[in-house]
Design a protein around this motif. Sequence first.
Motif, mmCIF file in Angstrom:
data_model
loop_
_atom_site.group_PDB
_atom_site.id
_atom_site.type_symbol
_atom_site.label_atom_id
_atom_site.label_comp_id
_atom_site.label_asym_id
_atom_site.label_seq_id
_atom_site.Cartn_x
_atom_site.Cartn_y
_atom_site.Cartn_z
ATOM 1 N N UNK A 120 0.826 -1.208 0.000
ATOM 2 C CA UNK A 120 0.000 0.000 0.000
ATOM 3 C C UNK A 120 0.861 1.259 0.000
ATOM 4 N N UNK A 121 1.987 1.210 0.729
ATOM 5 C CA UNK A 121 2.902 2.354 0.750
ATOM 6 C C UNK A 121 3.509 2.588 -0.627
ATOM 7 N N UNK A 126 3.888 5.663 -5.640
ATOM 8 C CA UNK A 126 3.765 5.703 -7.096
ATOM 9 C C UNK A 126 2.846 6.845 -7.528
ATOM 10 N N UNK A 127 1.712 6.971 -6.848
ATOM 11 C CA UNK A 127 0.777 8.061 -7.178
ATOM 12 C C UNK A 127 1.450 9.416 -6.976
ATOM 13 N N UNK A 128 2.179 9.546 -5.871
ATOM 14 C CA UNK A 128 2.876 10.805 -5.574
ATOM 15 C C UNK A 128 3.923 11.121 -6.644
ATOM 16 N N UNK A 133 5.925 13.961 -11.539
ATOM 17 C CA UNK A 133 6.441 13.862 -12.899
ATOM 18 C C UNK A 133 5.538 14.617 -13.876
ATOM 19 N N UNK A 134 4.237 14.482 -13.702
ATOM 20 C CA UNK A 134 3.284 15.180 -14.576
ATOM 21 C C UNK A 134 3.488 16.689 -14.510
ATOM 22 N N UNK A 135 3.641 17.228 -13.292
ATOM 23 C CA UNK A 135 3.821 18.673 -13.144
ATOM 24 C C UNK A 135 5.124 19.147 -13.797
ATOM 25 N N UNK A 227 12.548 6.784 -10.648
ATOM 26 C CA UNK A 227 11.919 6.418 -9.373
ATOM 27 C C UNK A 227 10.672 5.582 -9.610
ATOM 28 N N UNK A 228 9.885 5.942 -10.609
ATOM 29 C CA UNK A 228 8.668 5.187 -10.919
ATOM 30 C C UNK A 228 8.996 3.780 -11.416
#
Length: 262
Positions: A120-121, A126-128, A133-135, A227-228
């Motif tokens: 879960x962590x 990953x979401x973070x 990365x998107x920004x 990182x991803x």
Amino acid sequence: QVAVAVDGKVVQNFKITHDVFGFNQLNSVIMQFNTFPDIVFEATGVYSIRLKTFLEVHNYPYTYLNPLTAKKQLDQLRPNKNDLNDAKHLAETQFILKRAKSYVQNPIYIGLQDMSRFYQQLNHDIVSAKNRLHRLLQLTFPEIETLFSTTDSQQYWEIVSLIPHATMAKHSRQTLSDTIQSSVSRQIGVARLTRLVDKLVALGSLSAPAVAVASYNVTKVRYYAQRLIELSQSKTNVLATMVDQTKDLPEYDIYQSIPGFS
């Protein structure tokens, strides 16, 4: 803080350290009883786990109290709350409340719980990382997000790491092809690679980045792309380990039979 009570009265009160010396000291007190005494303590997060492990290793039954339960039981008795009074009141009230022993869980389930929490962590991380990365790509090369139908694949993150800025997509097609083919983890077919490079060049020529190719934001794009990749691989490995450890458990087939769970 340890309190030892006999017939409802505290006869010993002492402190132990959470190490071999302290646990040996506690063990010597427990062994003075002809039968196993009732052992009651509050759960204090990671700090009580070592005590719990010591008791389980020695096969001592115990009562592992939820702090809220302990609070409700002792609130009227401990106006001056401190470790000394808490231990004393837990010992004295055991003769009245006769708290049930805690269930000792099979170690395999404890290990699976740890892996599940880590899984879960990893999802959270990953979401973070995706959001960051998107920004950053909005500054360096936003159009690259349309290169594939999804921005969730390892191949996408590998290419973003190689071409983090639109200017880098303006190299010759042959250079781009060679760079991608030599760097991605899985080989790409010639026809697909040609289409990929053509689209990359078109996106690069269309893009108007907000920062120069020498900007430190480019380094940050590479960092989050890598990182991803690492996080995704860790998530895959944890899941594979969980499946390997659970497939022989009696619950496994039951859960697999539930639509959606498998």
